[in-house]
Enzyme design. Structure first.
Site, PDB file in Angstrom:
ATOM      1  N   ARG A  41       0.855  -1.191   0.000  1.00 57.10           N
ATOM      2  CA  ARG A  41       0.000   0.000   0.000  1.00 57.10           C
ATOM      3  C   ARG A  41       0.890   1.239   0.000  1.00 57.10           C
ATOM      4  O   ARG A  41       1.820   1.359   0.801  1.00 57.10           O
ATOM      5  CB  ARG A  41      -0.890  -0.022   1.250  1.00 57.10           C
ATOM      6  CG  ARG A  41      -1.463   1.328   1.684  1.00 57.10           C
ATOM      7  CD  ARG A  41      -2.688   1.721   0.889  1.00 57.10           C
ATOM      8  NE  ARG A  41      -3.157   3.048   1.287  1.00 57.10           N
ATOM      9  CZ  ARG A  41      -4.053   3.277   2.239  1.00 57.10           C
ATOM     10  NH1 ARG A  41      -4.568   2.271   2.906  1.00 57.10           N
ATOM     11  NH2 ARG A  41      -4.437   4.515   2.505  1.00 57.10           N
ATOM     12  N   ARG A  76      -5.116   2.453  -4.233  1.00 58.81           N
ATOM     13  CA  ARG A  76      -4.386   1.608  -3.281  1.00 58.81           C
ATOM     14  C   ARG A  76      -4.609   0.132  -3.578  1.00 58.81           C
ATOM     15  O   ARG A  76      -5.667  -0.264  -4.058  1.00 58.81           O
ATOM     16  CB  ARG A  76      -4.820   1.928  -1.848  1.00 58.81           C
ATOM     17  CG  ARG A  76      -6.301   1.704  -1.589  1.00 58.81           C
ATOM     18  CD  ARG A  76      -6.803   2.553  -0.455  1.00 58.81           C
ATOM     19  NE  ARG A  76      -6.769   3.966  -0.775  1.00 58.81           N
ATOM     20  CZ  ARG A  76      -7.126   4.934   0.053  1.00 58.81           C
ATOM     21  NH1 ARG A  76      -7.523   4.642   1.279  1.00 58.81           N
ATOM     22  NH2 ARG A  76      -7.078   6.192  -0.294  1.00 58.81           N
ATOM     23  N   ASP A  92      -6.867  -1.433   1.467  1.00 60.22           N
ATOM     24  CA  ASP A  92      -7.189  -0.530   2.563  1.00 60.22           C
ATOM     25  C   ASP A  92      -7.888  -1.360   3.626  1.00 60.22           C
ATOM     26  O   ASP A  92      -8.861  -2.060   3.334  1.00 60.22           O
ATOM     27  CB  ASP A  92      -8.112   0.581   2.048  1.00 60.22           C
ATOM     28  CG  ASP A  92      -8.285   1.710   3.043  1.00 60.22           C
ATOM     29  OD1 ASP A  92      -7.419   1.875   3.911  1.00 60.22           O
ATOM     30  OD2 ASP A  92      -9.294   2.433   2.944  1.00 60.22           O
ATOM     31  N   ASP A 124      -9.647  -0.802   7.185  1.00 59.05           N
ATOM     32  CA  ASP A 124     -10.140   0.193   8.142  1.00 59.05           C
ATOM     33  C   ASP A 124     -10.933  -0.489   9.250  1.00 59.05           C
ATOM     34  O   ASP A 124     -11.753  -1.375   8.973  1.00 59.05           O
ATOM     35  CB  ASP A 124     -11.059   1.208   7.456  1.00 59.05           C
ATOM     36  CG  ASP A 124     -10.295   2.254   6.664  1.00 59.05           C
ATOM     37  OD1 ASP A 124      -9.118   2.500   6.990  1.00 59.05           O
ATOM     38  OD2 ASP A 124     -10.883   2.825   5.729  1.00 59.05           O
TER      39      ASP A 124
END
Length: 203
Positions: free
Chosen positions: A119, A128, A131, A133
């Site tokens: 990344r 990217r 990701d 999260d």
């Protein structure tokens, strides 16, 4: 735990751990001693998107003190925060995990997986490979700038709410209310389900 074998190790972010620690983690996994429920959002718009998402799920499953309990359907979504057509489309998914890791350690693990999949963080909202999260961690509400919980923009992101609702129709976003109501508010514009694609729940 075979994840800690240095021979044929598939996850480059996992480092050797003393056997005593492994035994403690295994015991915690078996007894589910005070695990917390966390919701994570995954996204990729570079490279082999589906393979990368599955690789991140598998790497999370290989994490001591963490078990992936549910994996959502795949959605294809418009990039967030950039001009239309300026980036490839994303594949997005949401997973639910049970973990004995504190939020800070879960964040570190997610960032390690992002780094393992190369990344790049050169610009905000940039394209990217992956990701990871943390959307929510138990009922924790925190304004810590290092890790704000729940995710400060989750309530307005259909690519988070829709797949989360798919796997947990009764889900609640701490401090914001039912995910179903939040999804009704933002709608499904910019996202579409990909029933032809599937992510596996680790065995």
């Amino acid at each position: 735990m075979t994840a800690f074998s240095t021979e044929g190790q598939s996850d480059p972010t996992v480092q050797p751990v003393p056997a005593s620690v492994v035994e403690q983690v295994d015991a915690a996994d078996i007894t589910l001693s005070n695990p917390k429920r966390a919701v994570l959002s995954l996204g990729s718009n570079l490279g082999n998107r589906l393979e990368t998402l599955q690789g991140a799920i598998d790497a999370l499953e290989d994490t001591p003190g963490l078990r992936v309990k549910a994996v959502s359907p795949v959605y294809e979504t418009e990039p967030w925060g950039v001009a239309p057509g300026s980036q490839p489309l994303y594949f997005n998914a949401v997973i639910v995990v049970r973990t004995t890791l504190p939020p800070s350690s879960l964040l570190e693990r997610g960032q390690a997986i992002e780094e393992a999949f190369e990344r790049v963080r050169e610009e905000r909202w940039g394209a990217r490979t992956i990701d990871v999260d943390i959307v929510a961690y138990a009922d924790v509400v925190s304004d810590d700038p290092v890790l704000t919980l729940p995710h400060p923009r989750a309530h307005e992101r259909a690519f988070v709410l829709a797949p989360w609702h798919d796997i947990d129709p009764e889900a609640q976003l701490p401090g914001r209310g039912p995910v179903a109501d939040l999804l009704d508010g933002v709608g499904h514009e910019g996202i579409r389900p990909r029933p032809d694609l599937e992510l596996r729940l680790p065995e």
